[in-house]
Design a protein around this motif. Structure first.
Motif, PDB file in Angstrom:
ATOM      1  N   LEU A 150       0.856  -1.191   0.000  1.00  0.00           N
ATOM      2  CA  LEU A 150       0.000   0.000   0.000  1.00  0.00           C
ATOM      3  C   LEU A 150       0.891   1.241   0.000  1.00  0.00           C
ATOM      4  O   LEU A 150       1.663   1.464   0.927  1.00  0.00           O
ATOM      5  N   GLN A 151       0.786   2.034  -1.041  1.00  0.00           N
ATOM      6  CA  GLN A 151       1.699   3.159  -1.232  1.00  0.00           C
ATOM      7  C   GLN A 151       0.984   4.491  -1.065  1.00  0.00           C
ATOM      8  O   GLN A 151      -0.207   4.632  -1.358  1.00  0.00           O
ATOM      9  N   GLY A 152       1.747   5.454  -0.583  1.00  0.00           N
ATOM     10  CA  GLY A 152       1.230   6.801  -0.433  1.00  0.00           C
ATOM     11  C   GLY A 152       2.121   7.812  -1.127  1.00  0.00           C
ATOM     12  O   GLY A 152       3.240   7.506  -1.544  1.00  0.00           O
ATOM     13  N   GLU A 153       1.588   9.029  -1.269  1.00  0.00           N
ATOM     14  CA  GLU A 153       2.388  10.122  -1.802  1.00  0.00           C
ATOM     15  C   GLU A 153       3.328  10.618  -0.707  1.00  0.00           C
ATOM     16  O   GLU A 153       3.268  10.167   0.440  1.00  0.00           O
ATOM     17  N   ASP A 154       4.199  11.555  -1.058  1.00  0.00           N
ATOM     18  CA  ASP A 154       5.109  12.116  -0.059  1.00  0.00           C
ATOM     19  C   ASP A 154       4.336  12.758   1.092  1.00  0.00           C
ATOM     20  O   ASP A 154       4.801  12.792   2.226  1.00  0.00           O
ATOM     21  N   GLN A 198      -8.759   2.612  -7.168  1.00  0.00           N
ATOM     22  CA  GLN A 198      -8.082   1.456  -6.588  1.00  0.00           C
ATOM     23  C   GLN A 198      -6.677   1.860  -6.153  1.00  0.00           C
ATOM     24  O   GLN A 198      -5.961   2.561  -6.867  1.00  0.00           O
ATOM     25  N   THR A 199      -6.283   1.409  -4.980  1.00  0.00           N
ATOM     26  CA  THR A 199      -4.953   1.698  -4.467  1.00  0.00           C
ATOM     27  C   THR A 199      -3.938   0.776  -5.131  1.00  0.00           C
ATOM     28  O   THR A 199      -4.254   0.066  -6.086  1.00  0.00           O
ATOM     29  N   THR A 200      -2.731   0.770  -4.609  1.00  0.00           N
ATOM     30  CA  THR A 200      -1.671  -0.080  -5.153  1.00  0.00           C
ATOM     31  C   THR A 200      -1.771  -1.518  -4.661  1.00  0.00           C
ATOM     32  O   THR A 200      -0.896  -2.332  -4.958  1.00  0.00           O
ATOM     33  N   VAL A 201      -2.831  -1.835  -3.928  1.00  0.00           N
ATOM     34  CA  VAL A 201      -3.087  -3.206  -3.480  1.00  0.00           C
ATOM     35  C   VAL A 201      -4.395  -3.679  -4.101  1.00  0.00           C
ATOM     36  O   VAL A 201      -5.417  -2.989  -4.006  1.00  0.00           O
ATOM     37  N   ALA A 202      -4.381  -4.834  -4.738  1.00  0.00           N
ATOM     38  CA  ALA A 202      -5.583  -5.359  -5.377  1.00  0.00           C
ATOM     39  C   ALA A 202      -6.713  -5.518  -4.368  1.00  0.00           C
ATOM     40  O   ALA A 202      -6.511  -6.038  -3.270  1.00  0.00           O
TER      41      ALA A 202
END
Length: 404
Positions: free
Chosen positions: A349-353, A364-368
């Motif tokens: 799970l990724q976020g911005e700075d 959709q996030t970076t996780v399916a």
């Protein structure tokens, strides 16, 4: 009712409704007003709710001047049709009688993290699509930022209690006192049979100013004060750092609770706050000091240096002289960000700075299987913008669940 009816009669029923175009959820305002005039209020309320599950809340807290009413044709040469008052009357009258049209059960389970505007919207819409929905809320009552970030004189808690009852009546499960990312994590939700997760956790981490004195006992952050104003003894003279919507809510809450002197300070002259809220704050006794750069906090009050701006509103210089503004208490209401616990406890799970979650065009996030909308994605926005984002994301989430 007679005043509402008279206001409805002022609507010109424009074929190309500028008011609807100015609404982030494209509410068909002329149609709703026409139904009211035809005494079909139940039908009008049903239509409003199906387009925007938070219709009655948006009627209370939306910045109508910059959205629907600000685009009204009548506003060009006079007063806009007071759509906010009309919507509030219709939606509040029938909130407890709304019937959710639900699709056949899909057998799929969806978890909603957070019960603010995005979370409530997603829960209701996903339930309507036939999914089994559970809402996870960290606090003791449903509402998220709606309950703990907006003062009750702007949004009564009784309305949120009615939403809680509505959701329960329609089979939506609500689990309180459960912060996902602490004892339970997103992987735990998938382990326990949830097929998809919606994150609408909002912005609950106050951003520090990183100036000396920020840890003093007569200083706190706006989001903490609004969540529990009874917990703070702010005295009679309050300084508020910031002039945005949160700062205004802080100032007005303090004034409503007996503070005698409330002053809001900002480095610049611009404010993103609702102009009507600024006017109300001034009427209630708040004062605004612009061009003030915070230097440090002291037991006697905050210390500033006067800032000078260019034509673009940028700070170009600061006076060398320091100004102490006497205050019993100072509340920092400059900015907020998301907490990082979900990213830290969910692989991939990724976020911005800034800490905001990364999503694709469908939410959709970076996780399916994990989707997100609202402030946790876009930063501090309005309630109706959170509703609009949740509506779009739910369409993709529903397609994902049906494809499993």
């Amino acid at each position: 009712m007679l005043q509402i009816k008279a206001e409805a009669e002022r609507c010109l029923q424009c074929k190309k409704a500028r008011c609807s175009a100015g609404c982030p959820v494209s509410t068909d305002i002329p149609k709703a007003i026409q139904l009211l005039k035809e005494r079909k209020m139940q039908e009008a309320a049903q239509m409003l709710f199906e387009n925007n599950p938070l219709s009655v809340i948006c009627a209370l807290v939306c910045n109508h001047q910059s959205q629907c009413e600000g685009h009204c044709v009548r506003a060009v040469k006079g007063e806009a049709v007071a759509w906010g008052e009309i919507e509030r009357y219709i939606s509040d009258m029938f909130l407890d009688r709304i019937e959710l049209a639900k699709a056949p059960a899909t057998g799929r389970k969806a978890a909603i993290i957070g019960s603010g505007p995005a979370g409530i919207t997603a829960a209701i819409l996903l339930a309507q699509k036939g999914h089994d929905v559970t809402v996870f809320e960290a606090e003791s009552q449903l509402g998220g930022m709606l309950r703990y970030g907006i003062p009750e004189f702007r949004l009564p808690n009784s309305i949120l209690d009615r939403y809680t009852a509505l959701m329960k009546r329609n089979g939506i499960h609500i689990r309180l006192h459960t912060a996902i990312g602490v004892s339970l994590t997103i992987p735990d939700l998938f382990r326990d049979g949830y097929d998809a997760v919606f994150i609408g956790s909002g912005l609950w981490r106050a951003r520090p100013l990183n100036v000396p004195g920020e840890s003093l006992p007569n200083v706190c952050y706006g989001i903490h004060y609004l969540s529990s104003p009874d917990s703070f003894d702010i005295g009679t003279r309050l300084a508020v750092i910031g002039t945005g919507n949160t700062a205004l809510d802080v100032a007005r809450t303090a004034l409503h609770r007996g503070a005698e002197y409330v002053t809001l300070y900002a480095r610049r002259t611009q404010s993103a706050a609702d102009p009507r809220e600024i006017e109300l704050a001034e009427l209630e006794g708040a004062q605004f000091h612009h061009g003030m750069q915070i230097v440090r906090f002291t037991p006697e009050g905050p210390v500033f240096r006067k800032s000078h701006l260019n034509e673009a509103g940028e700070i170009v210089s600061l006076d060398s002289e320091e100004l102490l503004e006497p205050a019993d208490f100072t509340i920092i209401a400059a900015s907020q960000g998301p907490k990082s616990k979900l990213i830290q406890t969910t692989d991939g799970l990724q976020g911005e700075d800034s800490g905001l979650l990364k999503i694709d065009d469908n939410g959709q996030t970076t996780v399916a299987g994990v989707f997100a909308a609202g402030d946790v994605v876009h930063g501090g926005r309005t309630v109706v913008e959170a509703v609009a984002g949740a509506k779009k994301t739910v369409l993709a989430m529903d397609a994902y669940l049906r494809a499993l």
